[in-house]
Design a protein around this motif. Structure first.
Motif: not given
Length: 98
Positions: A35-39, A17-20, A9-13, A26-32
């Motif tokens: 904004g700060r995020s935590a996984q 905006n939750n658009s990524y 289970i890998e939630p991202m907070i 093909d591994w790293t995801a960031t918010t568009r």
């Protein structure tokens, strides 16, 4: 799910905006919106009598404020199996009193 199956289970907070946006690796995801995020991540093992968090804490793990101050569940969660509950009880005694 059946005993001996594992899943993660890998939630991202996200702060905004939750658009990524996926990077070319093909591994790293960031918010568009930048904004700060935590996984967070837990790998769970289904056992005959419940589930065990294979990525659970150990005695040297840092205690987070929400683990000490929670009014819902204080301490760490290691699973629902009898073995996980035993380890969780012993670990919480060390972590919450230390």
């Amino acid at each position: 799910m059946a005993a001996a199956h594992c899943f993660t289970i890998e939630p991202m907070i996200c702060e905004g905006n939750n658009s990524y946006l996926m990077w070319p690796d093909d591994w790293t995801a960031t918010t568009r919106d930048g904004g700060r995020s935590a996984q967070f991540e837990h790998t769970l093992l289904i056992t005959p009598d419940g589930v065990e968090a294979l990525t659970g804490k150990i005695e040297s793990s840092p205690v987070q404020f929400w683990e000490k101050e929670s009014t819902v569940k204080q301490g760490v969660w290691l699973g629902t199996s009898s073995a996980a509950k035993e380890r969780e009880s012993a670990l919480n005694t060390v972590l919450l009193e230390g």
